[in-house]
Scaffold this active site. Structure first.
Site, mmCIF file in Angstrom:
data_model
loop_
_atom_site.group_PDB
_atom_site.id
_atom_site.type_symbol
_atom_site.label_atom_id
_atom_site.label_comp_id
_atom_site.label_asym_id
_atom_site.label_seq_id
_atom_site.Cartn_x
_atom_site.Cartn_y
_atom_site.Cartn_z
ATOM 1 N N CYS A 1 2.949 93.834 69.921
ATOM 2 C CA CYS A 1 2.778 92.974 71.095
ATOM 3 C C CYS A 1 3.212 91.554 70.765
ATOM 4 C CB CYS A 1 1.307 92.930 71.518
ATOM 5 S SG CYS A 1 0.737 94.451 72.223
ATOM 6 N N GLY B 1 8.896 91.284 79.138
ATOM 7 C CA GLY B 1 8.799 90.957 80.555
ATOM 8 C C GLY B 1 7.400 90.980 81.126
ATOM 9 N N ASP C 1 -4.941 91.064 67.595
ATOM 10 C CA ASP C 1 -4.468 90.039 66.649
ATOM 11 C C ASP C 1 -3.151 89.464 67.137
ATOM 12 O OD1 ASP C 1 -6.531 90.318 64.782
ATOM 13 O OD2 ASP C 1 -5.533 92.028 63.843
ATOM 14 N N GLU D 1 14.033 96.800 74.919
ATOM 15 C CA GLU D 1 13.347 97.668 73.972
ATOM 16 C C GLU D 1 12.328 98.581 74.624
ATOM 17 O OE1 GLU D 1 12.672 94.024 72.712
ATOM 18 O OE2 GLU D 1 13.278 94.176 70.616
ATOM 19 N N CYS E 1 4.544 84.168 72.143
ATOM 20 C CA CYS E 1 5.301 85.408 72.373
ATOM 21 C C CYS E 1 6.803 85.206 72.178
ATOM 22 C CB CYS E 1 5.016 85.894 73.789
ATOM 23 S SG CYS E 1 6.023 87.298 74.272
HETATM 24 S S1 SF4 Z 1 6.348 89.156 77.660
HETATM 25 FE FE1 SF4 Z 1 4.179 88.950 78.277
HETATM 26 S S2 SF4 Z 1 3.227 87.680 76.679
HETATM 27 FE FE2 SF4 Z 1 5.462 87.462 76.474
HETATM 28 S S3 SF4 Z 1 5.995 85.613 77.650
HETATM 29 FE FE3 SF4 Z 1 6.213 87.379 79.013
HETATM 30 S S4 SF4 Z 1 4.257 87.585 80.052
HETATM 31 FE FE4 SF4 Z 1 3.917 86.251 78.275
#
Ligand code: SF4
Length: 352
Positions: free
Chosen positions: A342, A168, A297, A99, A128
């Protein structure tokens, strides 16, 4: 999946690299030729150069034979009705799906592009969605540059920045991310100022030290989220490999090498990381190292996932943070309705 073609991709080549390649076929090729080919490619469709015809033909042929210039397929674009964030679902030639997000900025008519650096992620941060995918593969530099180019092509205004905050951990794919950032910063291709390119990391200390040693000109965001060792180790398992003191030392090295005020991202989770113990630990860890603290948040779509702090809890935490005498900003993380915010990127289609 079909394997990616091993030829270097035009998108991620510097002028010097393309020139060296061209000269293996056209010894009279000049830096200007290389620059024009790159600029024309970046401004597709309708690649044109204003070289005299025989030279142009030779250069184009050499370029076509020595490099690849394929693209990503846009599978879906979905706009968040609340804030105008646009999520792009992209497919690479080998079938990998990832994405990018077009982010409206406060400056009238300007945008930033949020880029993925990997398909999935190996870091496993517990809040995440990308982390729950695991790592499928690193993205190559050209895939990041091409994602940037495609999003910019569709943006209804000027794109003035790029952030590596998508799927990533960028520093886990260090070489390709630095190559992509350099291409995006080239004045005749990406045209983004180096200090308007931001790289986000959970804190891979050795790579941060390398970033410092190489004096990279990009802005860094370190996703800290907790300064209490045991808590951070539960939330961001990378802490079990690189301790907070190792991370803080690496951040000091970056500051010493680049003089930049590092941004610390703090994903706020109700009842988890807003206490006095966090403020005391932050103070002990960083002392007077200049930081900017961004409160974000949490975005957890799971029914039993982490919950956002209410206004009262957030305000109390902000008040406590004042003791650090560092700027504290609440950062908006948009696109939540389209799972573009995020922590929500998981290569899912919107609407099935
Ligand atoms: S994308 Fe960022 S926040 Fe999500 S698991 Fe990987 S390092 Fe952690």
């Amino acid at each position: 999946m079909t394997p990616l073609d091993p030829l270097p991709h035009l998108a991620a080549l510097s002028e010097a690299e393309l020139l060296a390649l061209l000269r293996t076929r056209v010894p009279t090729a000049t830096p200007t030729h290389a620059r024009r080919l790159l600029a024309a490619w970046f401004a597709r469709p309708g690649v044109k150069t204003d070289q005299p015809k025989p030279v142009r033909r030779e250069l184009h042929q050499a370029c076509a034979e020595l490099t690849r210039s394929d693209t990503l397929q846009i599978i879906e674009m979905s706009t968040d009705p609340d804030d105008g964030f646009v999520k792009y679902l992209l497919r690479s030639p080998d079938g990998a799906v990832h994405e990018a997000v077009q982010i409206p900025l406060q400056a009238e008519g300007c945008f930033s592009v949020c880029l993925s650096s990997q398909v999935g992620c190996a870091m496993g941060c517990v809040f995440c969605a990308t982390g729950r995918l695991g790592l499928q593969r690193h993205l190559q530099a050209w895939e990041m540059v091409e994602a940037f180019r495609l999003v910019r092509l569709h943006a209804p205004g000027r794109v003035s920045g790029a952030v590596f905050m998508g799927q990533g951990e960028p520093l886990h794919n260090y070489d390709e991310v630095m190559r992509a950032a350099a291409a995006i910063a080239q004045p005749y291709t990406g045209r983004i100022a180096a200090d308007a390119i931001t790289i986000s990391t959970v804190g891979l200390a050795p790579q941060l030290l390398r970033f410092a040693a190489e004096k990279r000109p990009y802005r860094l965001v370190v996703s800290l989220t907790s300064a209490v060792e045991e808590r951070r180790a539960q939330l961001l398992p990378i802490t079990q490999k690189h301790s907070l003191s190792e991370l803080a030392a690496a951040m000091r090295a970056v500051h010493a090498a680049t003089r930049q005020r590092l941004t610390v991202a703090w994903v706020v989770m109700a009842g988890v990381n807003t206490g006095d113990d966090e403020v005391a630990a932050l103070q002990a860890l960083f002392g007077d190292l200049p930081l900017r603290i961004n409160l974000i948040d949490v975005n957890d779509a799971r029914p039993d996932g982490f919950v956002r702090a209410e206004a009262e809890e957030l305000a109390a935490f902000r008040d406590r943070l004042q003791v650090l005498r560092q700027p504290v900003v609440r950062r908006y993380s948009g696109g939540r309705q389209r799972h573009a915010a995020c922590g929500m990127l998981a290569a899912t289609r919107w609407g099935g």
